[in-house]
Design an enzyme around this catalytic site. Structure first.
Site, short mmCIF file in Angstrom:
data_model
loop_
_atom_site.label_atom_id
_atom_site.label_comp_id
_atom_site.label_asym_id
_atom_site.label_seq_id
_atom_site.Cartn_x
_atom_site.Cartn_y
_atom_site.Cartn_z
N ARG A 128 13.70 -18.49 3.02
CA ARG A 128 13.50 -17.15 3.58
C ARG A 128 13.36 -17.23 5.09
NH1 ARG A 128 8.59 -13.26 1.75
NH2 ARG A 128 7.40 -14.95 2.72
N LYS A 142 11.25 -11.44 8.47
CA LYS A 142 9.83 -11.75 8.66
C LYS A 142 9.63 -12.23 10.10
CE LYS A 142 6.01 -13.99 6.17
NZ LYS A 142 5.29 -12.75 5.87
N GLU A 163 5.22 -0.95 0.63
CA GLU A 163 4.47 -2.20 0.57
C GLU A 163 3.15 -2.00 1.30
OE1 GLU A 163 6.87 -5.14 2.52
OE2 GLU A 163 7.34 -3.82 4.19
#
Length: 330
Positions: free
Chosen positions: A80, A177, A210
């Site tokens: 990721r 991210k 989220e």
């Protein structure tokens, strides 16, 4: 004579050591590609100000759990990180396998058996402009630190949430991210201002998205495990594993089905269970949302079972665990 001290190199290092705060005892080892190696002295765990990650936020990161001398889901987190780097247009300073080895070596140098290991890829140092063309090359940093500890009450009594008024990140930024966590910080601060434990981002359609740094899942009255789709939120590594656990619970008839689809706020409020899921919080039950009870206002059995499965997975799932080479660091 200048009223502000001017230090030479030796004086500056001495001063850095004198000003290390008490919490630095929780920082065990750091790798810096600027240094080209690992340090255990918290005074030396610093970044150059001209790194674009520092002054422009042009950096990405990820975190794995160090548990019982093993790194849990290291490869999934590293993959990721590389996807985030590609989205942020940050080239790798070294090949993936070298990054992986550095992470393992830093974990070993910490001599810790439990904790967190976080790593960053940055556009690198080179100036203070906006574009990364001035950077001399991308940089890589790794640090091992004491894992964030949530109160035991989160798991025994449950969590209280509020609906945040902070705008959610657009999908492009939500799925990368990056180090730009200002919206996430503001969500948490807003929740604390209202006497809650955390907050929930709601998208422009009025659907659940989220939490500050966790995914949000629900269990309906008819035992369906519900989670928002991942097109516009960060695809959490932990929730991906928890979905595998949920599949097992469907096979055992503990759950009736899994539904990855939009969750309207009102339907979320009417759920039998609600939970936050992430690598640091694991699986934590939500018992109150905007002052209204979720289910009977107590932690539910599915959240408890998923937490039990996660804890067992971190100890016994050989396909998820990578041994730290401590002997090589001695």
């Amino acid at each position: 004579m200048a009223s502000t001290p001017i230090f030479n190199g030796e004086q500056a290092i001495t001063r850095l050591r004198e000003t290390v705060h008490d919490k630095a005892a929780n920082f065990y080892a750091m790798y810096s590609s600027i240094l080209g190696g690992i340090v255990n002295d918290p005074a030396l765990m610093v970044l150059p100000l001209d790194d674009h990650m520092v002054h422009r936020g042009h950096g990405v990161f990820d975190t794995a759990t160090l548990t019982h001398g093993m790194l849990y889901q290291l490869d999934a987190h590293l993959d990721r990180l590389l996807r985030s780097a590609q989205g942020a247009r940050i080239p790798l300073p070294v090949p993936r396998e070298k990054l992986r080895r550095i992470i393992l070596d830093t974990a070993a140098a910490s001599r810790q058996r439990d904790g967190s290991i976080r790593y960053w890829l940055s556009a690198g140092p080179g100036g203070y402009g906006l574009g990364p063309a001035e950077c001399v090359g991308s940089s890589f940093y790794v640090i091992v630190f004491r894992q964030e500890a949530y109160p035991e009450s989160y798991y025994h009594r449950g969590i209280k949430l509020i609906t945040s008024k902070v705008p959610i990140k657009p999908p492009l930024f939500a799925r990368i991210k990056s180090t730009n966590y200002l919206p996430n910080v503001l969500v948490l601060l807003e929740a604390k201002d209202h006497g809650a434990d955390n907050g929930i981002f709601i998208d422009e359609r009025g659907m659940v998205a989220e939490s500050s740094k966790m995914n949000v899942a629900f269990v309906t009255e008819d035992r369906v495990f519900r989670h928002p789709p991942f097109e516009a939120i960060l695809p959490g590594i932990t929730i991906q594993r928890v979905l595998e656990f949920a599949t097992l619970l469907v096979q055992q008839d503990v759950l009736s089905a899994i539904d990855l689809d939009a969750v309207p706020v009102q339907e979320g409020r009417e759920s039998a269970e609600m939970m936050l899921i992430g690598s640091s919080i694991k699986v934590a039950p939500v018992v109150e949302w905007d002052g209204r009870k979720i289910g009977d206002g107590k932690p539910g059995p599915i959240a408890s079972k998923l937490l039990e499965m996660w804890n067992e997975d971190t100890k016994a799932a050989q396909d998820q665990l990578v041994a730290v080479p401590y002997a090589e660091a001695s």
